[in-house]
Write a protein that holds these residues in place. Structure first.
Motif, short mmCIF file in Angstrom:
data_model
loop_
_atom_site.label_atom_id
_atom_site.label_comp_id
_atom_site.label_asym_id
_atom_site.label_seq_id
_atom_site.Cartn_x
_atom_site.Cartn_y
_atom_site.Cartn_z
N MET A 149 -34.15 -18.49 -17.94
CA MET A 149 -33.69 -19.88 -17.84
C MET A 149 -32.72 -20.19 -18.97
SD MET A 149 -36.01 -23.36 -17.75
CE MET A 149 -35.23 -24.94 -17.45
N GLY B 15 -34.85 -20.13 -12.14
CA GLY B 15 -35.55 -18.87 -12.39
C GLY B 15 -34.76 -17.65 -11.98
N TYR C 264 -40.63 -17.08 -16.78
CA TYR C 264 -39.84 -18.27 -16.45
C TYR C 264 -40.68 -19.53 -16.59
CZ TYR C 264 -38.16 -22.02 -13.48
OH TYR C 264 -37.81 -23.26 -13.01
#
Length: 258
Positions: A1, A125, A135
């Motif tokens: 991310m 993600g 994530y």
């Protein structure tokens, strides 16, 4: 991310500047980014923006090096889920008057153990390219929840609202607050300024960063003296209109035409 650069700057108490975005076109975001703003707040409350546009605006903000936030229209599971799955790195919640509104938003915005956001391997993600357990942890670290306090009741409940541990920072809403106080659009009215002062003190008490909507250079200087370092400088539509109007008037006056 992606790393939430706005979050990092706020943690360093670095001055940051943002704009509300109501025109649902990526070029607007690009221009704001090239003007070196730090973040945008894509508006779903007052603007006719659909979810497909939100994703394109988020993508433009990422490419421009800004943190994309979204002002949701209401605290509702599906809307919060969709804007975060589009890649928004935080939500701004309008008209917060009770701590329960923040609690519900947190439940939908964060994964376990902070909340119960529905699991998905979409674009934030990287479509499942990396382990989703990692994530989930990163998302919980990067996502921001920002209540807007913009009513007499919100001011009254501000200490309770801002005591929630997942509140990232608080944004004042002087315009609607002025109406709540019976003096609509008089944002400099003494009653409005006293209420904003009370909100600022509640934020300090709860150790929550305070953000102001800077409406004048004088107001900007006042809040800077108080130590505020998060500024929303209005919205894209108003900013563009003022620039167009100013240029037309300046050139018209210079030519003796108006």
């Amino acid at each position: 991310m992606r790393t939430n650069t706005l979050k990092e700057k706020i943690e360093r108490k670095q001055p940051v500047f943002g704009l509300f975005v109501s025109i649902p076109h990526p070029v607007i975001i690009e221009m704001i980014g090239h003007a070196e703003y730090d973040f945008v707040i894509i508006d779903l409350e007052h603007a006719a923006t659909n979810m497909e546009s939100v994703e394109e605006l988020v993508r433009a903000a990422e490419l421009a090096g800004m943190t994309p936030l979204v002002r949701i229209s209401k605290v509702e599971r599906t809307e919060i889920l969709k804007v975060l799955d589009c890649g928004a790195q935080g939500i701004v919640i309008p008209h917060v008057e009770q701590r329960e509104q923040v609690e519900e938003a947190v439940r939908h915005a964060y994964y376990h153990p902070l909340g119960m956001r529905s699991l998905n391997s979409g674009r934030p993600g990287v479509f499942g390219k990396y382990p989703l357990t990692g994530y989930i942890r990163e998302a919980n670290e990067q996502v921001m929840v920002v209540p807007m306090i913009e009513s007499v009741e919100g001011i009254r409940q501000s200490a309770s609202i801002l005591s929630h541990p997942q509140v990232s920072w608080v944004l004042e809403g002087a315009a609607d607050l002025s109406q709540s106080l019976g003096v609509p659009w008089q944002t400099e009215h003494p009653d409005v300024q006293r209420a904003l002062g009370a909100l600022y003190e509640a934020a300090k008490q709860c150790q929550v960063p305070y953000a102001t909507v800077a409406r004048s250079k004088e107001g900007m200087a006042l809040w800077a003296e108080r130590g505020v370092y998060i500024y929303v400088l209005g919205d894209d539509r108003n900013t563009a209109f003022r620039a167009y109007e100013q240029k037309r008037n300046d050139y018209g006056n210079a030519g003796g035409l108006i």
